[in-house]
Design an enzyme around this catalytic site. Structure first.
Site, short mmCIF file in Angstrom:
data_model
loop_
_atom_site.label_atom_id
_atom_site.label_comp_id
_atom_site.label_asym_id
_atom_site.label_seq_id
_atom_site.Cartn_x
_atom_site.Cartn_y
_atom_site.Cartn_z
N ASP A 64 -31.96 -22.86 33.40
CA ASP A 64 -33.14 -23.17 35.28
C ASP A 64 -33.81 -24.37 34.17
O ASP A 64 -34.23 -24.39 33.11
CB ASP A 64 -34.00 -21.61 34.47
CG ASP A 64 -34.52 -21.48 35.70
OD1 ASP A 64 -35.45 -22.88 36.59
OD2 ASP A 64 -34.93 -20.56 35.99
N HIS A 65 -33.69 -25.51 35.51
CA HIS A 65 -34.47 -26.33 34.71
C HIS A 65 -36.05 -26.17 34.97
O HIS A 65 -36.75 -27.63 33.95
CB HIS A 65 -33.92 -27.63 35.77
CG HIS A 65 -33.91 -29.41 35.23
ND1 HIS A 65 -34.40 -28.96 33.69
CD2 HIS A 65 -33.10 -30.33 35.56
CE1 HIS A 65 -34.26 -30.76 33.72
NE2 HIS A 65 -33.97 -31.14 34.93
N ARG A 66 -36.81 -25.75 35.77
CA ARG A 66 -38.32 -25.50 35.90
C ARG A 66 -38.51 -24.50 34.35
O ARG A 66 -39.66 -24.28 34.40
CB ARG A 66 -38.42 -24.29 37.08
CG ARG A 66 -37.86 -24.85 38.16
CD ARG A 66 -38.16 -23.43 39.23
NE ARG A 66 -37.41 -22.41 38.55
CZ ARG A 66 -37.54 -20.87 38.72
NH1 ARG A 66 -38.17 -20.79 40.06
NH2 ARG A 66 -36.40 -20.09 38.68
#
Length: 444
Positions: free
Chosen positions: A414-416
């Site tokens: 999850d790039h967040r």
């Protein structure tokens, strides 16, 4: 006397199940707590015991039907289960009972059997109307809204997605909001956001029969749930995948040597078990990879436990049993538990508790093949590791060309929560641990 056996609560967030197999038929005499059917829920097949003894008078569902919690599934004739004794005594008992009913209880019985129905129906009707009437009230008094009809787990799930439960119409008993309602709401919002650059609703399928013969096969409850979960994960999480190769030449030698000396009844140490233990060590070093993102509060939930899910392919679909507290277990203990869980998964004997609470997931396709793939993060986790088949490759070692066994690794994240640099550090660290088996075993 006939008794209606209703489907009891099966677990938190489980509003319905699918009848996988009927274990009794109409006319069968059953004992109390005898299993009467197998039910397939989101991730497991459960045997359902009936607390009543008697004769099965009517079965209200067939195999393949979906059954909601609270629905009548069996009608049982309890009188037929009474122990046989002296016929004259039985007749006397029946006569006495009949006389007693005719004397005065008959009107009372009518009241007790008919009166509760409207009393129970009223709250259900009111609850079912609440989600459609409530939005009008919320517009004028948003701070005084009554809590939506949903369980604690569903509320937590909605908070993680940033969803206002007041905007959702519940499909559970009495209008209760279940997790599937939240997932459906999120997908609907995403699909209907084309005007702002979001996803569009998929167009209807063509009539494939015009091109040739077709066959329609209904997806099982497990497969439908997996499809919904994957759709939610893909739409909610901005996925990125980091690929790398791990040199497992020395590790494979050590693993095979151990297997050859442990005997046929010894523990089977798999690459999955070794990689799992290595991942746990890295998760302790990089705690944000062992977390979940709470978008509503703007907080990262760092989990101080390490429950690792392992994808298992079965004839009935993909399931993900969980190794609980993997940080407290040795590689041999993990390997033994993995083997037991995989066997239970194939026999459809996993219980829900064995598939819940994962903080990180591993999926290994090495036994099948492939050089790399992009696994989908299992929401609400933030990362998943995919392993592919190891292949011998030439490598320069001290100026000499030698063969090395290289295993492809694919970390989706999850790039967040995880940036590219941290993802690269994760796979590089994992590669280093797998390349030096002594260093890995020293930390067991």
């Amino acid at each position: 006397m006939s008794i209606e056996f209703r489907l009891p609560e099966l677990g938190e967030n489980i509003a319905e199940a699918e009848v996988a197999e009927l274990l009794v038929k109409e006319g069968d005499r059953i004992e109390a707590e005898q299993s009467v059917m197998e039910l397939e829920t989101e991730k497991a097949v459960l045997e359902l015991p009936c607390p009543h003894a008697g004769v099965v008078k009517k079965i209200h569902f067939s195999e393949g039907d979906s059954v909601s919690v609270g629905s009548v599934i069996l009608t049982i004739d309890e009188e037929a289960a009474a122990p046989s004794g002296d016929e004259s005594e039985t007749k006397q008992d029946e006569t006495a009972a009949a006389e007693k009913e005719q004397a005065e209880p008959e009107p009372a019985a009518a009241k007790t059997e008919s009166a509760p129905a409207p009393k129970e129906a009223a709250p259900v009707a009111a609850a079912s109307h609440t989600p459609t009437v409530q939005p009008a009230m919320e517009a004028t008094a948003p701070d005084h809204r009554p809590p939506p009809p949903a369980g604690p787990a569903t509320r937590r799930f909605a908070r993680k997605l940033g969803v206002d439960l007041h905007e959702i119409n519940g499909t559970g008993p009495g209008g209760r909001i279940v997790q599937e309602d939240v997932e459906g709401y999120v997908k609907s919002r995403l699909q209907n956001s084309a005007a702002t650059g979001g996803l569009r609703t998929a167009p209807p399928l063509p009539d494939f029969s015009q091109f040739g013969p077709i066959e329609r096969k209904r997806l099982s409850k497990l497969n439908r749930t997996a499809a919904d979960q994957l759709s939610t994960s893909w739409q909610v999480i901005p996925h990125v995948t980091q690929h790398d190769l791990a040199n497992i030449t020395e590790l494979e030698k050590v693993r095979k040597q151990f297997m050859s000396t442990s005997g046929k009844n010894g523990p089977k140490i798999t690459m999955t078990a070794i990689a799992l233990k290595a991942c746990v060590q890295i998760l302790t070093e990089m705690p944000h990879v062992n977390s979940s993102l709470d978008m509503e509060s703007g907080e990262l939930i760092l989990k101080q436990y390490y429950h690792i899910g392992v994808a298992v392919d079965t004839d009935h679909g993909l399931v993900v049993p969980v190794i609980q507290n993997a940080d407290r277990k040795s590689i041999m203990e993990i390997a033994d538990e993995l083997a037991q869980l995989a066997e239970k998964a194939r026999e459809r004997k996993l219980v829900l508790a064995e598939m819940q609470g994962a903080t990180f997931t591993i999926t290994n396709l090495g036994s099948i093949g492939g050089t790399a793939f992009t696994p989908i993060v299992n929401y609400p986790e933030v990362a998943i590791l995919g392993l592919s088949r190891a292949q011998p490759q030439p490598a320069l070692v001290d100026g000499k060309l030698e063969e090395r066994m290289m295993m492809p690794m694919s970390l989706s994240y999850d790039h967040r929560v995880i940036n590219g640099a941290d993802a690269a550090k994760f796979v590089v660290r994992l590669s280093a641990l797998l390349a030096q088996p002594f260093g890995l075993l020293a930390n067991v």
